[in-house]
Enzyme design. Structure first.
Site, PDB file in Angstrom:
ATOM      1  N   GLU A 211      37.089  -8.684  -2.242  1.00 35.34           N
ATOM      2  CA  GLU A 211      37.916  -8.283  -1.293  1.00 35.34           C
ATOM      3  C   GLU A 211      39.317  -7.786  -2.350  1.00 35.34           C
ATOM      4  O   GLU A 211      39.289  -7.763  -3.307  1.00 35.34           O
ATOM      5  CB  GLU A 211      38.605  -9.630  -0.473  1.00 35.34           C
ATOM      6  CG  GLU A 211      37.360 -10.227   0.365  1.00 35.34           C
ATOM      7  CD  GLU A 211      38.051 -11.529   0.896  1.00 35.34           C
ATOM      8  OE1 GLU A 211      39.190 -11.889   0.575  1.00 35.34           O
ATOM      9  OE2 GLU A 211      37.462 -11.980   1.925  1.00 35.34           O
ATOM     10  N   HIS A 250      42.419 -13.807   4.627  1.00 33.30           N
ATOM     11  CA  HIS A 250      42.208 -14.874   3.587  1.00 33.30           C
ATOM     12  C   HIS A 250      43.828 -14.668   3.111  1.00 33.30           C
ATOM     13  O   HIS A 250      44.289 -13.994   2.925  1.00 33.30           O
ATOM     14  CB  HIS A 250      41.037 -14.331   2.736  1.00 33.30           C
ATOM     15  CG  HIS A 250      39.834 -14.932   3.042  1.00 33.30           C
ATOM     16  ND1 HIS A 250      38.823 -14.393   2.431  1.00 33.30           N
ATOM     17  CD2 HIS A 250      39.506 -15.486   3.840  1.00 33.30           C
ATOM     18  CE1 HIS A 250      37.555 -14.968   2.917  1.00 33.30           C
ATOM     19  NE2 HIS A 250      38.126 -15.681   3.860  1.00 33.30           N
TER      20      HIS A 250
END
Length: 292
Positions: A211, A250
């Site tokens: 990510e 996140h």
């Protein structure tokens, strides 16, 4: 064969009497995990699922059941102490599912782990599963997995499931799948897990899901490109359209500099010889082509 967990693993669940802990403890047991103990302070002496003893402390649970792995479902304010308790009791593998642990708490835990033999997966992760060993310690849906020789390591929980689903649909089984968690600080990195896959003779290749945010993917690229790593890797980096400075899901998925951009991570991985997965819907076919 598998990494981290297997048929010899004796699982303990911290927070087993809570809603999430009890639900997922049962799912792990149904999948095949050897669930030997639960821990909830103040609930010692109770029995879970007819025959699993519940203890007040991890030390008591380990002394009486020889538990060597712990799955943690403890609320955020107390989760760091729960991890340390497992480390002090000699637990080998710890998977902390808890989301929302203060970053400084995790920093202190990671520092405490230095020099210790315990391996921490997470926090804020889905856990670990080894289909060929019939062992699961986590929250992933077991039915989508199948035994095989492809390792999976991911920062994203749901994209781990997506990757596994696509691999299984193509007949590509998995050796072990590890969700390392999406927090900015966690116990195990991509490099840590890649080293384990390198040493596992029954893992032929790896699917890696990264990510935006941080430099863990660049560190993985450096290791993959070294002489120490010899197995093919297919990697997906998500968050390519995320604006700088804005948190995306996140806690770790935030671009705070050029190194955190998806484009920089893709560039580093491609230079290391990684097969770049262009979109989430092409995880399986890219891995299939890579292995051919």
């Amino acid at each position: 064969m598998s990494i981290l967990v297997g048929r010899d693993t004796r699982l303990m669940v911290q927070g087993i009497t809570g809603r999430e802990g009890s639900f997922h403890a049962l799912r792990c047991r149904e999948y095949g995990a050897n669930l030997v103990a639960g821990v909830t302070p103040g609930r010692g002496g109770q029995v879970f699922d007819d025959d699993v003893p519940v203890y007040n402390t991890v030390e008591q649970a380990v002394a009486e059941t020889d538990a060597n792995a712990s799955l943690i479902f403890v609320p955020p304010p107390f989760a760091a102490d729960a991890i340390v308790e497992s480390v002090d009791a000699g637990i080998d593998v710890i998977a902390c599912i808890t989301e929302g642990i203060p970053v400084m708490d995790t920093v202190r835990v990671v520092r405490y782990l230095k020099g210790k033999s315990a391996t921490l997966i997470g926090p804020n992760c889905p856990g670990v599963i080894s289909p060929g060993e019939d062992f699961k310690m986590g929250i992933m849906p077991g039915h989508i997995h199948m035994p095989g020789r492809m390792g999976v390591v991911s920062r994203s929980g749901t994209l781990t499931y997506e990757a596994v689903g696509q691999l299984t649909d193509l007949g590509i089984g998995q050796s072990t799948c590890v969700g390392i968690g999406g927090d900015p600080v966690n116990g195990s990195t991509f490099v840590d897990i890649l080293k384990m896959f390198q040493d596992d003779p029954e893992t032929d290749g790896v699917v890696m899901i990264g990510e935006i945010g941080g430099t863990r993917e660049q560190e993985a690229a450096e290791y993959i490109g070294s002489d120490e790593f010899t197995k093919p890797v297919a990697a997906l980096i998500v968050g390519q359209s995320a604006p700088p400075g804005k948190r995306m899901g996140h806690a770790g998925a935030i671009i705070t500099g050029s190194a955190g951009r998806a484009s920089e991570k893709v560039k580093a991985l491609a230079a290391a010889g990684v097969s770049i997965i262009p979109a989430p819907g092409e995880i399986g076919v890219t891995a299939q082509k890579m292995m051919q």
